[in-house]
Scaffold this motif. Structure first.
Motif, short mmCIF file in Angstrom:
data_model
loop_
_atom_site.label_atom_id
_atom_site.label_comp_id
_atom_site.label_asym_id
_atom_site.label_seq_id
_atom_site.Cartn_x
_atom_site.Cartn_y
_atom_site.Cartn_z
N GLY A 140 0.16 4.21 -1.17
CA GLY A 140 0.61 3.61 -2.42
C GLY A 140 0.58 2.08 -2.32
O GLY A 140 0.19 1.40 -3.28
N ALA A 141 0.97 1.58 -1.16
CA ALA A 141 0.96 0.12 -0.96
C ALA A 141 -0.46 -0.43 -1.04
O ALA A 141 -0.70 -1.47 -1.68
N ALA A 142 -1.40 0.30 -0.42
CA ALA A 142 -2.81 -0.15 -0.46
C ALA A 142 -3.34 -0.12 -1.89
O ALA A 142 -4.05 -1.04 -2.32
N GLU A 143 -2.98 0.92 -2.63
CA GLU A 143 -3.42 1.03 -4.03
C GLU A 143 -2.81 -0.11 -4.86
O GLU A 143 -3.46 -0.68 -5.72
N TYR A 144 -1.55 -0.42 -4.57
CA TYR A 144 -0.87 -1.48 -5.32
C TYR A 144 -1.49 -2.85 -5.01
O TYR A 144 -1.65 -3.69 -5.90
N GLU A 145 -1.82 -3.05 -3.75
CA GLU A 145 -2.50 -4.30 -3.36
C GLU A 145 -3.83 -4.44 -4.11
O GLU A 145 -4.22 -5.55 -4.49
N LYS A 146 -4.49 -3.30 -4.33
CA LYS A 146 -5.74 -3.32 -5.09
C LYS A 146 -5.46 -3.68 -6.56
O LYS A 146 -6.19 -4.49 -7.15
N LEU A 147 -4.40 -3.11 -7.11
CA LEU A 147 -4.09 -3.35 -8.52
C LEU A 147 -3.69 -4.80 -8.79
O LEU A 147 -4.03 -5.37 -9.82
N ILE A 148 -2.95 -5.39 -7.85
CA ILE A 148 -2.54 -6.80 -8.08
C ILE A 148 -3.57 -7.78 -7.50
O ILE A 148 -3.35 -8.98 -7.49
N LYS A 149 -4.66 -7.22 -7.01
CA LYS A 149 -5.78 -8.02 -6.47
C LYS A 149 -5.33 -8.94 -5.32
O LYS A 149 -5.68 -10.12 -5.27
N ALA A 150 -4.53 -8.39 -4.43
CA ALA A 150 -4.06 -9.16 -3.26
C ALA A 150 -4.08 -8.25 -2.04
O ALA A 150 -3.03 -7.75 -1.62
N PRO A 151 -5.27 -8.00 -1.47
CA PRO A 151 -5.35 -7.09 -0.32
C PRO A 151 -4.49 -7.59 0.85
O PRO A 151 -4.50 -8.79 1.15
N GLY A 152 -3.77 -6.68 1.45
CA GLY A 152 -2.87 -7.07 2.55
C GLY A 152 -2.94 -6.09 3.70
O GLY A 152 -3.98 -5.44 3.91
N ALA A 153 -1.82 -5.94 4.39
CA ALA A 153 -1.78 -5.12 5.60
C ALA A 153 -2.12 -3.65 5.31
O ALA A 153 -2.81 -3.00 6.10
N ALA A 154 -1.62 -3.13 4.18
CA ALA A 154 -1.84 -1.71 3.89
C ALA A 154 -3.32 -1.41 3.68
O ALA A 154 -3.84 -0.41 4.17
N THR A 155 -4.01 -2.31 2.96
CA THR A 155 -5.45 -2.13 2.72
C THR A 155 -6.20 -2.08 4.05
O THR A 155 -7.08 -1.25 4.26
N LYS A 156 -5.78 -2.98 4.95
CA LYS A 156 -6.43 -3.08 6.26
C LYS A 156 -6.28 -1.79 7.07
O LYS A 156 -7.17 -1.42 7.83
N LEU A 157 -5.15 -1.11 6.88
CA LEU A 157 -4.86 0.05 7.74
C LEU A 157 -5.30 1.39 7.14
O LEU A 157 -5.17 2.42 7.80
N MET A 158 -5.82 1.39 5.91
CA MET A 158 -6.15 2.67 5.28
C MET A 158 -7.35 3.36 5.93
O MET A 158 -7.43 4.59 5.94
N ASP A 159 -8.29 2.59 6.49
CA ASP A 159 -9.41 3.22 7.21
C ASP A 159 -8.90 4.02 8.39
O ASP A 159 -9.36 5.13 8.66
N ALA A 160 -7.95 3.44 9.11
CA ALA A 160 -7.37 4.13 10.27
C ALA A 160 -6.64 5.40 9.82
O ALA A 160 -6.74 6.45 10.47
N GLN A 161 -5.94 5.30 8.69
CA GLN A 161 -5.25 6.48 8.14
C GLN A 161 -6.26 7.60 7.86
O GLN A 161 -6.04 8.75 8.24
N SER A 162 -7.35 7.23 7.20
CA SER A 162 -8.36 8.24 6.84
C SER A 162 -8.96 8.87 8.10
O SER A 162 -9.14 10.09 8.16
N ALA A 163 -9.28 8.04 9.10
CA ALA A 163 -9.87 8.55 10.34
C ALA A 163 -8.90 9.51 11.03
O ALA A 163 -9.31 10.57 11.53
N ALA A 164 -7.63 9.15 11.05
CA ALA A 164 -6.63 10.00 11.71
C ALA A 164 -6.50 11.35 10.98
O ALA A 164 -6.34 12.39 11.62
N HIS A 165 -6.59 11.31 9.66
CA HIS A 165 -6.49 12.56 8.91
C HIS A 165 -7.71 13.45 9.14
O HIS A 165 -7.59 14.68 9.19
N LEU A 166 -8.89 12.83 9.28
CA LEU A 166 -10.08 13.62 9.61
C LEU A 166 -9.89 14.31 10.96
O LEU A 166 -10.28 15.46 11.14
N LEU A 167 -9.28 13.58 11.90
CA LEU A 167 -9.04 14.17 13.22
C LEU A 167 -8.07 15.37 13.11
O LEU A 167 -8.30 16.42 13.73
N VAL A 168 -7.03 15.20 12.30
CA VAL A 168 -6.06 16.29 12.13
C VAL A 168 -6.76 17.53 11.54
O VAL A 168 -6.56 18.66 12.01
N ILE A 169 -7.61 17.30 10.53
CA ILE A 169 -8.33 18.42 9.91
C ILE A 169 -9.23 19.10 10.95
O ILE A 169 -9.26 20.32 11.06
#
Lengths: 203, 275
Positions: free
Chosen positions: B227-256
């Motif tokens: 949600g934080a990454a999405e909000y950073e996108k909406l206010i056009k101010a990418p921050g820490a959450a945007t940076k970490l979403m790739d890692a989140q996605s990769a970790a979820h692929l590993l879990v699957i």
């Protein structure tokens, strides 16, 4: 006087993060040390914070400047909690406990039911689209699963209960997925702290 | 091949794999797209963005340090949005340990947005006493908060606090709770039901919040780091959450992948047992 500089603070963070991570391999004294330090630190921090942020201003403003001296009675009643450490006087600690419990029960009984009643009412009255309809349907199915006072012999009740079980399983799966995502976020936070703030390996 | 081994991979190997899939994307971001969930983050943004300039919003730090990674990006994004829209903020906290962390986050983002302490935002800090204190604040905010801010200064010295006398819908246009546990949103939907309540929450809490969003008791839910990454996108101010979403996605692929491996191992071992 600054006792801990930002650099020291960062390095303490690094050391305690690694101590905590060491538990992933197996239980060990470093992890225990980190765990006990955290608990002690939180207790100490809370005591100091409450004194400076609430007790001190309350005494200064309300009692010393405001003249509300009857508040001293509340302080005395509060201090009776500590009599529980003295075997002969420990019965006195029941007074503050009974006041707190009585206040809490009374206040909760007066206020707590309302939000749940509002939620139940609004769940049924705000059916505007397919999702809202499904929400109410799933709610009824889940409730049916927990009805034990009538027979599950009729098809409506039986299939309603079976559907309710499936809906709950799907919901638990969704909750588990959310939990996994949350835990990864916490781990990522620590990794970012180590890689960025401590070792400056990423920007 | 021993299918049982597929079901019983040493947990330390799994930890190592998780560590690798989380760390590698931090060094080498893949730039995966972030899509905004319209019924959660989108809804939150649309409603929150309509709060008129000059209004006052209450931020409640109801989280512990462990949740800092999930909550802080949301705090920063919402603070930036408020400052951009001319919305003032009063920051309190139901968790004594959440207050210093939100202070660190706000101090950083206030410097970026040139927000003035005392005029654009005020931190009142942690006030013990739970709902008893809140009840006093509803009738007399200064009395309940002991007229003292996070730094020990009197409310008399803070211009913004002159506009806040009671904790009611006239003083506050909204409450945003940054929540990781209890006491949390129940304080606000129970005792201040007339003030619109928004919840920026850790992921674990999201599913339990959805019935409240459905019933209207919550006006918006911001779901965790995603949600934080999405909000950073909406206010056009990418921050820490945007940076970490790739890692989140990769970790979820590993879990699957691990779920598939474990289940294939289970099915094959069962089939062999029958044979």
């Amino acid at each position: 006087m600054t006792v801990i500089t930002p650099t020291m603070s960062t390095w303490l963070g690094v050391i305690f993060t690694l101590f905590a991570f060491s538990f992933l391999y197996k239980e060990n004294p470093f992890y225990r040390f980190a765990e006990h330090t955290l608990v002690a630190m939180q207790a100490a921090y809370t005591a100091v914070l409450e004194y400076y942020n609430y007790v001190k201003p309350a005494v200064q403003q309300d009692i010393l400047k405001g003249g509300r001296t009857w508040l001293i009675l509340a302080i005395v009643v509060g201090l009776l909690y500590y009599t529980m450490f003295h075997p002969k006087l420990s019965w006195l600690s029941r007074f503050p406990v009974s006041i707190a419990v009585g206040y809490g029960v009374g206040y909760n009984l007066a206020y707590t039911p309302r939000p749940f009643l509002v939620q139940i009412r609004d769940s049924f009255t705000q059916i505007k689209d397919v999702n809202s309809f499904l929400f109410v349907l799933f709610l009824l199915c889940t409730l049916t699963y927990f009805i034990f006072t009538i027979s599950h012999g009729s098809k409506v009740v039986r299939y309603g209960a079976i559907s309710g079980r499936w809906i709950m399983m799907i919901t638990f799966g969704y909750m588990f997925g959310n939990t996994v995502q949350g835990r990864f976020s916490l781990l990522l936070g620590r990794f970012l702290f180590l890689l960025k703030d401590a070792f400056h390996l990423v920007k | 091949m021993s299918w049982e081994k597929w079901q019983n991979i040493d947990r330390r190997i799994i930890y190592l794999l998780v560590t690798l899939v989380l760390i590698i994307p931090i060094f080498k971001p893949m730039g995966l797209p972030i899509t905004v969930q319209k019924d959660l983050t989108g809804l939150f943004y649309d409603r929150f963005d309509k709060i008129p300039a000059g209004s006052i919003v209450y931020f409640d730090a109801a989280y512990s340090p462990a949740q800092d990674a999930e909550i802080t990006p949301m705090v920063k994004a919402l603070f930036k949005q408020c400052m951009k829209n001319g919305v003032k903020i009063v920051v309190g906290g139901q968790f004594e340990t959440g207050v210093p962390f939100i202070n660190i986050a706000l101090t950083q983002v206030a410097a970026e947005t040139k927000a003035k302490y005392g005029e654009d935002y005020v931190e009142i800090g942690y006030k013990p006493g739970g709902v008893a204190t809140v009840r006093v604040m509803i009738n007399d905010f200064w009395e309940g908060a002991k007229s003292t801010d996070f730094y020990g200064d009197s409310f008399n010295t803070l211009p913004l606090m002159q506009k806040v006398k009671k904790f009611d819908e006239k003083a506050f246009a909204a409450i945003v709770i940054f929540e990781s546990g209890s006491p949390g949103m129940e304080t606000w939907y129970t005792y201040t039901p007339k003030i619109p309540l928004y919840k920026a929450s850790v992921m674990v809490e999201v599913s339990g919040s959805l019935p409240y969003l459905k019933s209207g008791q919550l006006k918006g839910v911001l779901p965790g780091m995603r949600g934080a990454a999405e909000y950073e996108k909406l206010i056009k101010a990418p921050g820490a959450a945007t940076k970490l979403m790739d890692a989140q996605s990769a970790a979820h692929l590993l879990v699957i992948l691990l779920l598939v491996v474990g289940n294939v191992g289970y099915l094959m071992s069962t089939r062999r047992g029958k044979a």
